[in-house]
Each structure stands twice: as structure tokens, then as C-alpha cells.
Design a protein around this motif. Structure first.
Motif, PDB file in Angstrom:
ATOM      1  N   ASP A 190       6.490  -2.088  -7.646  1.00 29.25           N
ATOM      2  CA  ASP A 190       7.550  -1.454  -8.086  1.00 29.25           C
ATOM      3  C   ASP A 190       8.964  -2.075  -8.465  1.00 29.25           C
ATOM      4  O   ASP A 190       9.656  -2.076  -9.076  1.00 29.25           O
ATOM      5  CB  ASP A 190       7.857  -0.221  -8.448  1.00 29.25           C
ATOM      6  N   LYS A 234      -2.542   4.743  -8.848  1.00 26.32           N
ATOM      7  CA  LYS A 234      -1.625   4.418  -8.218  1.00 26.32           C
ATOM      8  C   LYS A 234      -0.676   3.119  -8.660  1.00 26.32           C
ATOM      9  O   LYS A 234      -0.632   2.166  -8.261  1.00 26.32           O
ATOM     10  CB  LYS A 234      -1.917   4.822  -6.678  1.00 26.32           C
ATOM     11  N   GLN A 235       0.990   2.737  -8.688  1.00 23.07           N
ATOM     12  CA  GLN A 235       1.376   1.886  -8.806  1.00 23.07           C
ATOM     13  C   GLN A 235       2.211   1.794  -7.144  1.00 23.07           C
ATOM     14  O   GLN A 235       2.246   2.333  -6.780  1.00 23.07           O
ATOM     15  CB  GLN A 235       2.829   1.294 -10.038  1.00 23.07           C
ATOM     16  N   SER A 236       2.326   0.161  -7.182  1.00 18.60           N
ATOM     17  CA  SER A 236       1.692  -0.697  -5.586  1.00 18.60           C
ATOM     18  C   SER A 236       4.043  -0.336  -5.956  1.00 18.60           C
ATOM     19  O   SER A 236       4.303  -0.460  -6.868  1.00 18.60           O
ATOM     20  CB  SER A 236       1.968  -1.485  -5.308  1.00 18.60           C
ATOM     21  N   GLY A 237       4.930   0.517  -5.077  1.00 17.26           N
ATOM     22  CA  GLY A 237       5.967   0.688  -4.810  1.00 17.26           C
ATOM     23  C   GLY A 237       6.425  -0.424  -4.645  1.00 17.26           C
ATOM     24  O   GLY A 237       8.025  -0.818  -4.621  1.00 17.26           O
ATOM     25  N   GLU A 240       6.549   6.631  -4.620  1.00 18.17           N
ATOM     26  CA  GLU A 240       7.417   7.643  -3.756  1.00 18.17           C
ATOM     27  C   GLU A 240       7.758   7.595  -2.660  1.00 18.17           C
ATOM     28  O   GLU A 240       8.197   7.230  -1.727  1.00 18.17           O
ATOM     29  CB  GLU A 240       6.369   8.947  -4.645  1.00 18.17           C
ATOM     30  N   GLN A 241       6.719   6.556  -2.106  1.00 23.11           N
ATOM     31  CA  GLN A 241       6.018   6.913  -0.164  1.00 23.11           C
ATOM     32  C   GLN A 241       7.807   5.788  -0.741  1.00 23.11           C
ATOM     33  O   GLN A 241       8.544   5.514   1.006  1.00 23.11           O
ATOM     34  CB  GLN A 241       5.197   6.246  -0.099  1.00 23.11           C
ATOM     35  N   LEU A 294      -4.612   0.908  -2.447  1.00 19.31           N
ATOM     36  CA  LEU A 294      -3.996   2.155  -3.397  1.00 19.31           C
ATOM     37  C   LEU A 294      -5.509   1.962  -4.524  1.00 19.31           C
ATOM     38  O   LEU A 294      -5.243   1.423  -5.259  1.00 19.31           O
ATOM     39  CB  LEU A 294      -2.499   2.229  -4.210  1.00 19.31           C
ATOM     40  N   ASN A 338       0.641  -1.220  -0.060  1.00 22.61           N
ATOM     41  CA  ASN A 338       0.005   0.205  -0.141  1.00 22.61           C
ATOM     42  C   ASN A 338       1.021   1.495  -0.127  1.00 22.61           C
ATOM     43  O   ASN A 338       0.437   2.306  -0.202  1.00 22.61           O
ATOM     44  CB  ASN A 338      -1.242   0.032   1.247  1.00 22.61           C
ATOM     45  N   CYS A 339       1.947   0.780  -0.091  1.00 23.36           N
ATOM     46  CA  CYS A 339       3.021   1.934  -0.537  1.00 23.36           C
ATOM     47  C   CYS A 339       2.523   2.692  -2.145  1.00 23.36           C
ATOM     48  O   CYS A 339       2.735   1.556  -2.966  1.00 23.36           O
ATOM     49  CB  CYS A 339       4.218   2.104  -0.353  1.00 23.36           C
ATOM     50  N   THR A 340       3.284   3.852  -2.155  1.00 24.26           N
ATOM     51  CA  THR A 340       2.967   4.446  -3.507  1.00 24.26           C
ATOM     52  C   THR A 340       4.605   4.161  -3.997  1.00 24.26           C
ATOM     53  O   THR A 340       5.620   3.317  -3.229  1.00 24.26           O
ATOM     54  CB  THR A 340       2.650   5.560  -3.757  1.00 24.26           C
ATOM     55  N   GLU A 390      -2.024  -6.438  -9.778  1.00 23.54           N
ATOM     56  CA  GLU A 390      -1.564  -6.195  -9.747  1.00 23.54           C
ATOM     57  C   GLU A 390       0.249  -7.865  -9.604  1.00 23.54           C
ATOM     58  O   GLU A 390       1.454  -7.607  -9.989  1.00 23.54           O
ATOM     59  CB  GLU A 390      -1.611  -5.626  -8.072  1.00 23.54           C
TER      60      GLU A 390
END
Length: 329
Positions: free
Chosen positions: A274, A268-271, A238-239, A264, A234-236, A315
Motif C-alpha cells: 500500500d 488483509k492488505q500488506s502495508g 494500519e500497522q 498476512l 507482514n504489516c497491515t 501481492e
């Protein structure tokens, strides 16, 4: 692996299997093993570690029957929980974690969990991805407490993103601390299972253990501490970058999450998705994947997760990171 267990008498067989084979069904449901009772023999067929654990359960049940102890569904469930812990050749090695007085002794229960713990011990940063019930958070907290007890690191920082799953922080009563506490509750649950409540309170009050939302990490340098980021799916992107760059020169970081449960917004893509390809292959960073076979909650959780995995999850399909259990040294 195939093996058999020979029972002493027909009366012993009836006591061991239970009325209408109720105990036999319990054992079958607890292990990924084909269990067949024929006459005075019980035949087992399956993966080596599962068969070995199942055999230990049946042997313990047989010993209790031989001592004229009465088996009940509750007793059998306790035996299964005790002997379900994986006891492979490495189980008593590097992953022998220290326990706090009054707390549960933490031990990996599957080969996958063992690889996870060993990866944490051998890397500065570890990403663990797996479904619910595989012990991602619990084992990370257990290792962190082990480091704290040994004096290898001075503090533990436990972090979670406060992302709503259909509800909103504003609807919850109280100040900001009261609003974010429900999101951090799973971390407290792990601590209370591994330490007495009085010890948890003392460590939190003395700032030896800090539990905070992800938003509060920005601008800080986390040094000489063991850091855990839970629910990282649940982090982007950027986060995730912001969080990873908080790492101090003397620190250890574990990031856990389940990429099939991303809350999310769709744009927004999950960090966590990524980061698998972005950081794969960097020395000092390990990736561990846990699967359905590593689920150690109620036996039905494994069946539920398997049923949901039959659906295509965008995802999860997008995440083609390192193979399960593979670490990058």
C-alpha cells in the motif's frame, strides 16, 4: 562488454580450470557472464560490472597458479566471494561504512546495493523492496551501526512484526520475550556478523540497541535514533501507518521487505504494498528496489528466486511502485 584473458601455458590452463573444468564451472555459476575457454585464452561476455568482477577472480586465480599455489574448490569459492564485491567508481565513496573491531567490514556488493546505501544516507525515510538474499536487512543494520559509531544518532531500534508463517506463538515455550525472540533472530544474526558478541550484548544491555516486536512500538516517539522495520510486508496498512508516525524530529527510518512473501491473512492488505503508491513522490522519502541480480547469498538462491518468480504473485502484481532504483529526493 567483451574481454579476454590470455594464459601463459597449457599446464597453467589445466591448473586454472581445474580437473574436468570444475573451477571454470564455479566461476560460470558465480557470475552472470558467458565464460568460454579456448586454447590458452578465456573469453568473457556480459554486463560490464559482472565481467570486471569475473576477470578479477580469474586474474587472482592465475596469479596463485603462477606462484605454484594449489587451487581447490574451497580456495576458488573464497576468491569469488572476495572479488565478487562490486567495485564500481562510487564503491569507495559515500558508502564507505565504518566497521567495529572484530566485525566484518560492510560493503555494498552490487550497484543496486550501492544505490540502496546511498538512498539511506540521503533520505530521512527509505523503503527497500526486494527478494531474499539481497542484503536489505544486513546493509540497513550496517548503516545504522555506522551512524551509531560516528555519534550521529544515539540509539538503534530494530523492529519486526511477529507474524506466524503456519505456526503460532502460543506453541512456543517460555515467556513473551522467549516467544518473540525467534522472530527477531535475523536481526541478531546481522549484528553478530558486524560486531563481536560481547559488544552486541553490551549495547543491548545498555539500551543503545533495542530489538522489539512491532506491537511494542505503539504510543512511543522514537527520537535521535536509527530505526529499522524488517519484514514489513507482514504489516497491515494500519500497522504501517502507526509505525511510520512514531518517527521523532531527529531520526532516520529504513523499512525493508519482500512483497512476494506476505504471511498476512488473505483479507488483509500488506502495508508495504500500500505504501508504495501512497507515499511515492514525498520529499525526503526514498524507494529502492533490489532484484535477483543483487542476491549475494549462495549461488543457488538466485536460481531458486528466479524459478519462483515465474509464478504470478497477486501481492507483487498489485504493487506498481516507483521503478527499481529510483529515489524521491
Amino acid at each position: 562488454m567483451q574481454t579476454s584473458l590470455v594464459l601463459v601455458s597449457k599446464e597453467g590452463v589445466l591448473k586454472l580450470l581445474g580437473p574436468r573444468d570444475v573451477f571454470l564451472r564455479q566461476v560460470r555459476e558465480a557470475f552472470d557472464v558467458k565464460v568460454v575457454a579456448r586454447g590458452q585464452e578465456v573469453h568473457l561476455d556480459g554486463r560490464d560490472e559482472e565481467v570486471a568482477a569475473c576477470r578479477r577472480v580469474l586474474q587472482e586465480m592465475q596469479q596463485r597458479v603462477d606462484r605454484d599455489e594449489r587451487l581447490t574448490p574451497g580456495v576458488v569459492a573464497d576468491i569469488i566471494e572476495t572479488f565478487r564485491t562490486w567495485q564500481g567508481p562510487e564503491a569507495n565513496g559515500a558508502a564507505a561504512l565504518q566497521a567495529f573491531d572484530g566485525g566484518r567490514v560492510p560493503r555494498p556488493k552490487t550497484p543496486g546495493q550501492m544505490r540502496y546505501v546511498e538512498s539511506i544516507l540521503g533520505h530521512e525515510i527509505v523503503f527497500c523492496i526486494g527478494p531474499a538474499g539481497t542484503g536489505k536487512t544486513y546493509l540497513a543494520v550496517a548503516v545504522a551501526l555506522d551512524y551509531l559509531k560516528r555519534g550521529e544518532l544515539k540509539r538503534i531500534v530494530l523492529c519486526r512484526p511477529a507474524v506466524e508463517a503456519g505456526e503460532h506463538l502460543g506453541f512456543l515455550p517460555g515467556d513473551l520475550r522467549s516467544k518473540v525472540n525467534p522472530y527477531l533472530r535475523p536481526l541478531y544474526d546481522a549484528l553478530h556478523d558486524l560486531m563481536p558478541p560481547s559488544t552486541v550484548k553490551k549495547y543491548v544491555d545498555n539500551d543503545l540497541i533495542e530489538i522489539l516486536p512491532l506491537a511494542f512500538v505503539r504510543g512511543r516517539t522514537l527520537d535521535n535514533c536509527f530505526i529499522i522495520l524488517d519484514e514489513a510486508q507482514n504489516c497491515t496498512v494500519e500497522q504501517m501507518k502507526t509505525f511510520l508516525t512514531r518517527l521523532g524530529t531527529c531520526a532516520k527510518l529504513v523499512v525493508t521487505g519482500d512483497i512476494t512473501q506476505v504471511d498476512l491473512p488473505h483479507d488483509k492488505q500488506s502495508g508495504l504494498v500500500d505504501v508504495q503508491n501512497r507515499l511515492s513522490g514525498i520529499k525526503g522519502i526514498g524507494f529502492t528496489r533490489l532484484g535477483v541480480q543483487d542476491i549475494v547469498r549462495h549461488r543457488l538462491v538466485r536460481a531458486i528466486v528466479t524459478a519462483y518468480q515465474k509464478e504470478v504473485v497477486p501481492e507483487a502484481d498489485a504493487a506498481q511502485g516507483p521503478p527499481e532504483g529510483k529515489d524521491h529526493a
